[in-house]
Design a protein around this motif. Sequence first.
Motif, PDB file in Angstrom:
ATOM      1  N   ASP A  64       0.803  -1.231   0.000  1.00 11.92           N
ATOM      2  CA  ASP A  64       0.000   0.000   0.000  1.00 11.92           C
ATOM      3  C   ASP A  64       0.834   1.280   0.000  1.00 11.92           C
ATOM      4  OD1 ASP A  64      -2.469  -1.209  -0.127  1.00 11.92           O
ATOM      5  OD2 ASP A  64      -2.630  -1.463   2.054  1.00 11.92           O
ATOM      6  N   GLY A  65       2.145   1.155   0.154  1.00 11.44           N
ATOM      7  CA  GLY A  65       3.010   2.345   0.156  1.00 11.44           C
ATOM      8  C   GLY A  65       3.358   2.846  -1.240  1.00 11.44           C
ATOM      9  N   LYS A  66       2.956   2.121  -2.275  1.00  6.81           N
ATOM     10  CA  LYS A  66       3.216   2.559  -3.657  1.00  6.81           C
ATOM     11  C   LYS A  66       1.861   2.785  -4.349  1.00  6.81           C
ATOM     12  CE  LYS A  66       6.575   2.593  -2.257  1.00  6.81           C
ATOM     13  NZ  LYS A  66       7.908   2.915  -1.838  1.00  6.81           N
ATOM     14  N   THR A  67       1.481   4.058  -4.485  1.00  4.37           N
ATOM     15  CA  THR A  67       0.164   4.383  -5.038  1.00  4.37           C
ATOM     16  C   THR A  67       0.286   5.167  -6.344  1.00  4.37           C
ATOM     17  OG1 THR A  67      -0.035   6.522  -3.914  1.00  4.37           O
ATOM     18  CG2 THR A  67      -0.730   4.568  -2.668  1.00  4.37           C
ATOM     19  N   PHE A  68      -0.799   5.137  -7.120  1.00  2.00           N
ATOM     20  CA  PHE A  68      -0.835   5.905  -8.377  1.00  2.00           C
ATOM     21  C   PHE A  68      -0.734   7.403  -8.096  1.00  2.00           C
ATOM     22  CE2 PHE A  68      -2.792   1.994 -10.101  1.00  2.00           C
ATOM     23  CZ  PHE A  68      -1.994   1.844 -11.223  1.00  2.00           C
ATOM     24  N   GLY A 106      12.585  -1.475  -4.896  1.00  2.00           N
ATOM     25  CA  GLY A 106      12.953  -1.630  -3.493  1.00  2.00           C
ATOM     26  C   GLY A 106      11.816  -2.243  -2.693  1.00  2.00           C
ATOM     27  N   SER A 107      10.587  -1.743  -2.917  1.00  2.00           N
ATOM     28  CA  SER A 107       9.416  -2.287  -2.212  1.00  2.00           C
ATOM     29  C   SER A 107       9.160  -3.729  -2.621  1.00  2.00           C
ATOM     30  CB  SER A 107       8.176  -1.437  -2.529  1.00  2.00           C
ATOM     31  OG  SER A 107       8.344  -0.139  -1.996  1.00  2.00           O
ATOM     32  N   PHE A 108       9.363  -4.020  -3.922  1.00  2.00           N
ATOM     33  CA  PHE A 108       9.185  -5.385  -4.425  1.00  2.00           C
ATOM     34  C   PHE A 108      10.121  -6.338  -3.667  1.00  2.00           C
ATOM     35  CE2 PHE A 108      10.160  -8.891  -7.312  1.00  2.00           C
ATOM     36  CZ  PHE A 108       8.895  -9.269  -7.733  1.00  2.00           C
ATOM     37  N   ILE A 109      11.376  -5.918  -3.507  1.00  2.00           N
ATOM     38  CA  ILE A 109      12.364  -6.750  -2.799  1.00  2.00           C
ATOM     39  C   ILE A 109      11.951  -6.910  -1.325  1.00  2.00           C
ATOM     40  CG2 ILE A 109      14.760  -6.847  -1.984  1.00  2.00           C
ATOM     41  CD1 ILE A 109      15.502  -5.362  -4.648  1.00  2.00           C
ATOM     42  N   LYS A 110      11.524  -5.783  -0.700  1.00  2.00           N
ATOM     43  CA  LYS A 110      11.120  -5.852   0.713  1.00  2.00           C
ATOM     44  C   LYS A 110       9.966  -6.840   0.912  1.00  2.00           C
ATOM     45  CE  LYS A 110      10.959  -1.934   3.219  1.00  2.00           C
ATOM     46  NZ  LYS A 110      10.703  -0.475   3.486  1.00  2.00           N
ATOM     47  N   ARG A 111       8.980  -6.801   0.017  1.00  2.00           N
ATOM     48  CA  ARG A 111       7.843  -7.720   0.146  1.00  2.00           C
ATOM     49  C   ARG A 111       8.298  -9.164  -0.025  1.00  2.00           C
ATOM     50  NH1 ARG A 111       6.195  -2.976   0.521  1.00  2.00           N
ATOM     51  NH2 ARG A 111       7.553  -3.299   2.309  1.00  2.00           N
ATOM     52  N   ARG A 112       9.219  -9.402  -0.959  1.00  2.00           N
ATOM     53  CA  ARG A 112       9.673 -10.780  -1.233  1.00  2.00           C
ATOM     54  C   ARG A 112      10.422 -11.363  -0.040  1.00  2.00           C
ATOM     55  NH1 ARG A 112       6.904  -9.203  -4.354  1.00  2.00           N
ATOM     56  NH2 ARG A 112       5.502 -10.433  -3.124  1.00  2.00           N
ATOM     57  N   GLU A 139       7.174  -5.920   6.041  1.00  2.00           N
ATOM     58  CA  GLU A 139       5.905  -5.219   5.895  1.00  2.00           C
ATOM     59  C   GLU A 139       6.112  -3.841   5.274  1.00  2.00           C
ATOM     60  OE1 GLU A 139       2.923  -6.474   6.476  1.00  2.00           O
ATOM     61  OE2 GLU A 139       3.826  -8.367   7.125  1.00  2.00           O
ATOM     62  N   ARG A 140       5.027  -3.286   4.722  1.00  2.00           N
ATOM     63  CA  ARG A 140       5.059  -1.928   4.195  1.00  2.00           C
ATOM     64  C   ARG A 140       5.517  -0.963   5.306  1.00  2.00           C
ATOM     65  NH1 ARG A 140       0.554   2.174   3.508  1.00  2.00           N
ATOM     66  NH2 ARG A 140       1.776   4.066   3.356  1.00  2.00           N
ATOM     67  N   GLY A 141       6.511  -0.159   4.969  1.00  2.00           N
ATOM     68  CA  GLY A 141       6.991   0.827   5.923  1.00  2.00           C
ATOM     69  C   GLY A 141       8.074   0.325   6.862  1.00  2.00           C
ATOM     70  N   ALA A 142       8.376  -0.991   6.811  1.00  2.00           N
ATOM     71  CA  ALA A 142       9.452  -1.521   7.659  1.00  2.00           C
ATOM     72  C   ALA A 142      10.777  -0.859   7.279  1.00  2.00           C
ATOM     73  CB  ALA A 142       9.545  -3.033   7.499  1.00  2.00           C
TER      74      ALA A 142
END
Length: 180
Positions: A49-53, A110-116, A120-123
């Motif tokens: 949810d941290g990456k929005t349009f 970066g977020s893609f790697i964090k999720r993999r 969590e979002r924002g960690a």
Amino acid sequence: MVNLWFEIAMSFWILFPAYAANGFPPFARGKRPIDFGMRLKDGKRIFGDGKTFEGLFLGLLAGTLVGIAETLAMPYLNVYASQWNVQMIPMSIFTGFMISLGALVGDMCGSFIKRRIGMERGADAPLLDQLNFVFGTIVFAYFFTTITVWMIIIMFLVTPVIHRVACIIGYRLKIKQVPW
Ligand code: CTP
Ligand code: MG
């Protein structure tokens, strides 16, 4: 002999649109996630949810506006640069847009790697959080304008410090939810 001061100046010349593109998305207070809430087979979100349009578009707008300002300033700055026998790295609306896109794509990677890896979002992901957008900026700058090895080194050295200070200010001003 490397003209270090010029390399530093040119690093910021490329980084300013990227910093704007990376710094403005939180102001959008976006609600529409770029991954549409989708998850991969690992059960985790693609980006989260941290990456929005809304954030993406505001980042592109802010970064491109900085690129336009630099495009307008370039002829005047070149008058000074020529006295030192150097030329400003070419900037245009298109280049400014591409540098901004590079920063935002790098941030999404970066977020893609964090999720993999299950964050969590924002960690807090030290170095990855500060440098993800620099990777994207460098790759796009390589293709759409000029970048030197010295500039790459300078960008990686100065950005974590500036990023950290900016995040703490953003947190104090309640623009960011966490100080990183
Ligand atoms: N943001 C956005 N759209 C983007 C990038 C950022 O809306 N494309 C906003 C989000 O509100 C996000 C904030 O900017 O929370 C800060 O960005 P960042 O620190 O990159 O995101 P995180 O929330 O920390 O998420 P992640 O763990 O994926 O990095
Ligand atoms: Mg973050």
